[in-house]
Design an enzyme around this catalytic site. Structure first.
Site, PDB file in Angstrom:
ATOM      1  N   SER A 294       0.843  -1.195   0.000  1.00 45.47           N
ATOM      2  CA  SER A 294       0.000   0.000   0.000  1.00 45.47           C
ATOM      3  C   SER A 294       0.877   1.244   0.000  1.00 45.47           C
ATOM      4  CB  SER A 294      -0.917   0.001   1.226  1.00 45.47           C
ATOM      5  OG  SER A 294      -0.143   0.087   2.416  1.00 45.47           O
ATOM      6  N   LYS A 295       0.231   2.407  -0.033  1.00 40.00           N
ATOM      7  CA  LYS A 295       0.957   3.671  -0.119  1.00 40.00           C
ATOM      8  C   LYS A 295       1.903   3.886   1.051  1.00 40.00           C
ATOM      9  CE  LYS A 295      -2.625   6.070  -2.770  1.00 40.00           C
ATOM     10  NZ  LYS A 295      -3.611   7.180  -2.772  1.00 40.00           N
ATOM     11  N   ARG A 296       1.581   3.297   2.195  1.00 37.00           N
ATOM     12  CA  ARG A 296       2.449   3.505   3.363  1.00 37.00           C
ATOM     13  C   ARG A 296       3.809   2.842   3.189  1.00 37.00           C
ATOM     14  NH1 ARG A 296       2.413  -0.843   7.091  1.00 37.00           N
ATOM     15  NH2 ARG A 296       0.958  -2.516   6.545  1.00 37.00           N
TER      16      ARG A 296
END
Length: 560
Positions: A294-296
């Site tokens: 994910s973006k994290r």
């Protein structure tokens, strides 16, 4: 009286004719329900990639598109692009254009779809609503679907009751047995309604997934599900089934998160009499901590990697290896080689970890594999656009690229590589602990000798002759000082480049000399010419340096 719905293995249903609604006679309950792919072995292979234009193209979606593309090309089939934009609130044309742009950048050209057309269009779900309504009405007429007038409050109540009883949150079937009179009464009042699909109450579904093998579900965990919302918009699973069937898709290759959808879609295929395609569900791409990427975890979209300087061929190569391999140790593939080698049977069903370090390494391999002219053009344009050089091509650019390429994994790395070559951090290098052995090895005497070679014009005369002149001069210089090997080249490197490490010293010095003569370096690049370097050398206080490596501000100021 008892009525037997024709044909084994249909189950017996006890019906009281006076009370039973007409639709009930058309509802079939099977003890066993199975659907098998019915793809004609001689039929052309047709696969599709169907992104939702609600954001950027994630690397997971890009890999799914790639696997579809490779499968189609390896089977001489068709790769179809379909835009699933039924989420009216989140879908945007800007996102669609970005997805198309990213796919084109990766080189995954589609045979049918937006911008190209084809015999099975339109290729945006938002343009196919009339078709969905047509098939929904067909199911309504056959009794496979019924109108449901339940309010959202009623549905929420059913869900709460199911939770209290620790049962699956399935629809209770309130309107499944409504009479025509009850239905007409609600229609007359204008009560909003959805279309619900009648799900067999017993049995199971089995499919043979091309990646995962046999997968099965029990039907009693599903409940009657909605295929058309009260606003007239079709639900995802209904759209997908109608689209895949009417576009003659032979193989559905998609992410494993869609695996649960297969149950609803198989029921719709069966009800409409459509042949089932073969299914292949690809594992998720995982982060290093094995959670869903994910973006994290950093960059996750194709566009981000493109902007960071990655090459499309490197992205394609790396994405292909996330869950697939050709059975050898080889990891370097062109897209044509991937088409030749690809087999859906070699796709691994376990999750693949996205390793950004390996992707960077692979990009460097592809970058250095480019033809020299293409590599020089790519990096030369970069240097000019970032303000390091005033020209993007020519002998200096070609020679600099060849000298520096081994230290460049991304096009963007070339900025630091060139800046490092042009810089002269003598002040910091002489102060560093690592330089102490070199300084103590009579570096001041080597400095005096090289200054003499500069003052006499001997060194620049040698550099004018290129590599042959440089090598001849170094050989003679070493004999004069009775030095060779590391005791010769390390002092020369420090004095001429200001660094302890770097690319080939001779090539570096020649390039620095040329850069000072040709005026190709921009004023803001921080370039220290050879002439400026020698003036800095004159200012070094070697006695002070030997004592305590004091700040050599006088030497550093020459370059300012």
């Amino acid at each position: 009286m008892a009525a037997l719905v024709a044909g084994t293995p249909w189950m017996r249903i006890r019906v009281i004719p006076e009370l039973a609604p007409p639709l009930l006679f058309r509802r079939h309950f099977r003890r066993n329900f199975s659907v098998r792919a019915s793809v004609d072995a001689n039929a052309p292979v047709r696969v599709r990639f169907a992104p939702s234009p609600t954001g950027n193209l994630h690397v997971g979606g890009a890999r799914t598109a790639l696997f579809n593309y490779l499968f189609a090309r390896s089977k001489r089939g068709k790769f179809v692009l379909r835009i699933e934009d039924t989420d009216l609130e989140r879908s945007t044309r800007e996102s669609e254009e970005a997805v198309l742009r990213d796919l084109a950048w990766l080189g995954l050209d589609w045979d049918e779809g937006p911008g190209i057309g084809g015999d099975y269009g339109p290729y945006r779900q938002s343009e196919r609503n009339s078709m969905y309504k047509q098939y929904a009405e067909k199911l309504l007429e056959s009794g496979q679907v019924y109108r449901c007038f339940c309010s959202s409050e009623e549905l929420e109540k059913m869900k709460e009751i199911a939770e209290l009883k620790k049962l699956p949150p399935v629809y209770s079937g309130k309107w499944a047995t409504a009479t025509d009179e009850e239905v007409q009464e609600e229609l007359a009042k204008g009560t909003p309604y959805t279309y619900r699909f009648r799900v067999p109450q017993e049995g199971s579904l089995k499919i043979n997934d091309l990646i995962r093998g046999e997968v099965s579900w029990k039907l009693d965990t599903l409940g009657d599900f909605v295929i058309m919302r009260s606003n007239g918009q079709p639900v995802y699973n209904f759209c997908v089934t109608v689209d895949d069937a009417t576009m003659a898709i032979s193989h559905v290759i998609r992410a494993e998160e869609h695996l649960p959808n297969t149950l609803r879609q198989a029921l719709i295929y069966k009800a409409l009499g459509f042949p089932m395609p073969s299914f292949a569900h690809v594992s998720l791409i995982l982060a290093p901590d094995r959670s869903k990427l994910s973006k994290r975890h950093g960059a996750t979209s194709v566009g981000q990697f493109r902007d960071m300087g990655y090459l499309p061929q490197a992205m394609v190569n790396y994405l292909a290896l996330l869950g697939w391999g050709d059975g050898t140790e080889n990891e370097f593939f062109t897209i044509d080689q991937l088409v030749e080698k690809f087999s859906i049977g070699r796709v691994n069903k376990s999750g693949a970890v996205f390793d950004s370090t390996k992707l960077r390494w692979m990009n460097g391999q592809h970058l250095r594999a480019l033809p020299s002219e293409e590599l020089s053009k790519l990096i030369g344009e970069r240097w000019k656009s970032t303000g390091l050089l005033t020209e993007s091509e020519g002998p200096f650019v070609d020679e600099a690229v060849q000298l520096l390429k081994d230290g460049i994994d991304l096009v963007t790395d070339s900025d630091a590589a060139l800046s490092n070559l042009l810089s002269y951090p003598l002040h910091d290098t002489l102060k560093s602990p690592e330089s102490k052995p070199t300084v103590e090895d009579k570096l001041s005497e080597v400095s005096a000798s090289i200054l003499a070679a500069y003052d006499s014009g001997e060194l620049f005369g040698a550099l004018e002759e290129g590599h042959a002149g440089w090598q001849k001069w170094v050989k003679g210089f070493g004999k004069t000082l009775k030095r060779k090997g590391k005791s010769l080249f390390m002092p020369l490197r420090v004095l001429l480049t200001g660094k302890l490490h770097g690319p080939d010293m001779g090539s570096s010095v020649i390039l620095i000399y040329k850069a000072g003569n040709h005026g190709i370096v921009s004023p803001q690049a921080g370039f220290v010419t050879l002439k400026e370097r020698f003036e800095m050398l004159r200012q070094v206080d070697w006695e002070a340096l030997k004592q305590d490596h004091p700040a050599l501000e006088s030497a550093a100021s020459v370059s300012n």
